[in-house]
Scaffold this motif. Structure first.
Motif, PDB file in Angstrom:
ATOM      1  N   MET A  78      57.951  76.215  21.921  1.00  0.00           N
ATOM      2  CA  MET A  78      56.950  75.500  22.703  1.00  0.00           C
ATOM      3  C   MET A  78      55.579  76.136  22.456  1.00  0.00           C
ATOM      4  O   MET A  78      55.466  77.186  21.819  1.00  0.00           O
ATOM      5  N   TRP A  79      54.557  75.449  22.963  1.00  0.00           N
ATOM      6  CA  TRP A  79      53.194  75.968  22.864  1.00  0.00           C
ATOM      7  C   TRP A  79      52.743  76.423  24.241  1.00  0.00           C
ATOM      8  O   TRP A  79      52.918  75.726  25.233  1.00  0.00           O
ATOM      9  N   ASP A  81      49.229  77.927  26.031  1.00  0.00           N
ATOM     10  CA  ASP A  81      47.800  78.132  25.831  1.00  0.00           C
ATOM     11  C   ASP A  81      47.474  79.610  26.001  1.00  0.00           C
ATOM     12  O   ASP A  81      47.691  80.182  27.076  1.00  0.00           O
ATOM     13  N   TYR A 106      59.193  68.883  29.408  1.00  0.00           N
ATOM     14  CA  TYR A 106      58.811  68.674  28.006  1.00  0.00           C
ATOM     15  C   TYR A 106      59.721  67.610  27.412  1.00  0.00           C
ATOM     16  O   TYR A 106      60.897  67.471  27.802  1.00  0.00           O
ATOM     17  N   GLU A 120      55.122  70.127  12.249  1.00  0.00           N
ATOM     18  CA  GLU A 120      54.258  70.619  13.330  1.00  0.00           C
ATOM     19  C   GLU A 120      54.757  70.085  14.664  1.00  0.00           C
ATOM     20  O   GLU A 120      55.211  68.942  14.774  1.00  0.00           O
ATOM     21  N   PRO A 123      52.113  67.833  20.753  1.00  0.00           N
ATOM     22  CA  PRO A 123      51.771  68.278  22.107  1.00  0.00           C
ATOM     23  C   PRO A 123      52.781  67.749  23.124  1.00  0.00           C
ATOM     24  O   PRO A 123      53.293  66.635  23.002  1.00  0.00           O
ATOM     25  N   ARG A 138      51.862  75.003  15.701  1.00  0.00           N
ATOM     26  CA  ARG A 138      51.554  74.575  17.071  1.00  0.00           C
ATOM     27  C   ARG A 138      52.669  74.970  18.047  1.00  0.00           C
ATOM     28  O   ARG A 138      52.817  74.368  19.115  1.00  0.00           O
ATOM     29  N   ALA A 139      53.437  76.030  17.678  1.00  0.00           N
ATOM     30  CA  ALA A 139      54.372  76.656  18.630  1.00  0.00           C
ATOM     31  C   ALA A 139      54.113  78.154  18.587  1.00  0.00           C
ATOM     32  O   ALA A 139      53.861  78.715  17.520  1.00  0.00           O
ATOM     33  N   ASN A 140      54.135  78.784  19.748  1.00  0.00           N
ATOM     34  CA  ASN A 140      53.867  80.226  19.784  1.00  0.00           C
ATOM     35  C   ASN A 140      54.748  80.969  20.780  1.00  0.00           C
ATOM     36  O   ASN A 140      54.472  82.121  21.119  1.00  0.00           O
ATOM     37  N   PRO A 167      52.534  83.585  25.611  1.00  0.00           N
ATOM     38  CA  PRO A 167      52.479  83.508  24.148  1.00  0.00           C
ATOM     39  C   PRO A 167      53.258  84.658  23.523  1.00  0.00           C
ATOM     40  O   PRO A 167      53.261  85.784  24.032  1.00  0.00           O
TER      41      PRO A 167
END
Length: 457
Positions: A78-79, A81, A106, A120, A123, A138-140, A167
């Motif tokens: 997942m991402w 912020d 999600y 990728e 969102p 775009r996942a961290n 993160p």
């Protein structure tokens, strides 16, 4: 040492002095060889043959490890912020479970298997990901699957609730273990299983290692038969014994990292021994320059004491300018009689014939010299332990007793007890021992509880 001379055996040395003499003999002799024995530049060998060898060149990583950012767990990629990293929303998933106030729904994305290159991450999407699989762009972060609701891998397009996380949670970053261009194994390292695993992970198929010392091993005695000799098919003949030194010394030499080229059993006939030496310790043509010795070291066992049939002393004494030898006595028990020198420029170490004496000689004199000059083998681990019983020792002799060492345990200190006696023929006690007890030359008696130095085998 006078050229072409064989000493008369009247010289006495301490153990430390003889250790230094052996090391210096090898250093001086090998320095004169046409091709280096010490720091030879190295030879590539397959990883399967590299364990226990000494690395000749630094191993520099040609890639990052891990080579790409990947998941540490089976879970959902997942991402998060990064701006929320310190907020309530970004508490680590390791310490939270899903609840209605701190979870987010999600859409489940495509499953990412190990070995796949993922797309990728869109969102609002969390993708099922396997341990070791590449993290999508775009996942961290990864949330372990057991912390999801439902706690399973849902079908693509379904909805899953995941707890707040931070993160980099459960993420292995590219290069976090090893960075490309870094030295990961230094030259001079004795290679073990972990080193070989690291080299394989970096894509290496071989490593450059120093060459091993090549040894000619000779055991002597008219009374000795090789195990399996037809002469003993119906039982060992009266007055004969089986050769233990050949197997014992070969194994000890190979454990010390050397290559035993040949192992010969020689009768007590000086002329026969001399013929063997002349055939085995010659020189082979080199590709260029001076001819190369066919071995780097000769080790003999037996035939060096003061008896009437001391074949090594007699053979080398009649070898003329080819032999430069000393025969002497070291203040050591077992292992007092010793010989050292050269034959045709090749270093020659002559050990006494009783098996325990020959083994102790190798452990005290040859193995430490190899460690000092070549970087291998690893020196014996030395510890201090309490003696479990009293013992006595003759004045003026460094005694080596075979022992069983018990390491420190809960509320108990390390200790050691002797097995067998002082006699140098007691192979049974050597087989039971896991340590050598050192009793210095100036000590004649030790009480139970006395602290002694112990070399662990």
């Amino acid at each position: 040492m006078p050229g072409g001379a064989c000493g008369k055996g009247t010289m006495h040395r301490s153990v430390a002095e003889h250790q230094e003499a052996v090391t210096e003999l090898l250093r001086r002799s090998w320095a004169g060889f046409p091709s280096p024995v010490m720091d030879d530049g190295g030879t590539p060998v397959p990883l399967s043959l590299a364990r226990g060898r000494v690395l000749a060149q630094d191993l520099v990583a040609g890639m990052d490890l891990p080579p790409f950012t990947n998941s540490q767990m089976d879970g959902y990629a997942m991402w998060v912020d990064p701006a929320l990293a310190g907020s309530e929303r970004a508490r680590p998933a390791q310490s939270e479970s899903v609840d209605s106030g701190k979870s987010t729904s999600y859409v489940v994305g495509e499953t990412i298997a190990a070995g796949a290159v993922p797309r990728e991450l869109p969102p609002g999407t969390a993708a099922p990901i396997m341990t070791g699989a590449m993290l999508p762009a775009r996942a961290n972060a990864v949330v372990p699957v057991e912390r999801a609701v439902p706690a399973l891998f849902a079908e693509a397009g379904a909805t899953v609730e995941l707890p707040a996380t931070a993160p980099d949670a459960f993420v292995r970053a590219q290069g976090s273990d090893v960075q490309r261009g870094s030295t990961v194994i230094a030259a001079g390292t004795i290679l073990n299983a972990a080193h070989l695993g690291l080299a394989a992970a970096l894509g290496c198929t071989e490593l450059v290692v120093r060459r091993r010392v090549r040894v000619l091993l000779l055991t002597t005695g008219d009374e000795v038969l090789a195990p399996g000799d037809p002469a003993a098919a119906n039982g060992l003949p009266p007055g004969m014994i089986f050769d233990a030194n050949g197997a014992l010394l070969r194994a000890a030499l190979e454990e010390s990292g050397v290559e035993v080229l040949h192992s010969h059993m020689v009768r007590d006939e000086p002329s026969a021994l001399l013929r063997l030496l002349e055939s085995r310790v010659g020189h082979a043509p080199a590709h260029s320059g001076a001819p190369e010795p066919t071995c780097d070291l000769v080790v003999s066992v037996g035939g060096i004491s003061a008896g009437a049939f001391e074949v090594v002393r007699q053979a080398l004494g009649s070898a003329g300018k080819h032999a430069e030898m000393e025969f002497l006595h070291v203040a050591l028990q077992p292992g007092g009689p010793q010989g050292l020198g050269t034959f045709r420029g090749v270093p020659f170490l002559a050990f006494p014939g009783n098996p325990v004496s020959s083994y102790v000689s190798l452990e005290l004199f040859l193995r430490p010299a190899l460690s000092a000059l070549l970087g291998a083998p690893t020196p014996r681990h030395r510890v201090v332990a309490a003696l479990e019983h009293p013992l006595t020792s003759p004045l003026g002799k460094h005694q080596i007793r075979r022992g069983v060492y018990s390491g420190p345990e809960f509320e108990s200190a390390p200790s050691v007890h002797e097995v067998g006696g002082t006699s140098s023929h007691l192979l049974g006690s050597l087989g039971r021992a896991n340590a050598l007890i050192q009793v210095p030359a100036g000590v004649t008696a030790l009480q139970a509880g006395a602290k002694v130095e112990v070399w662990l085998l």
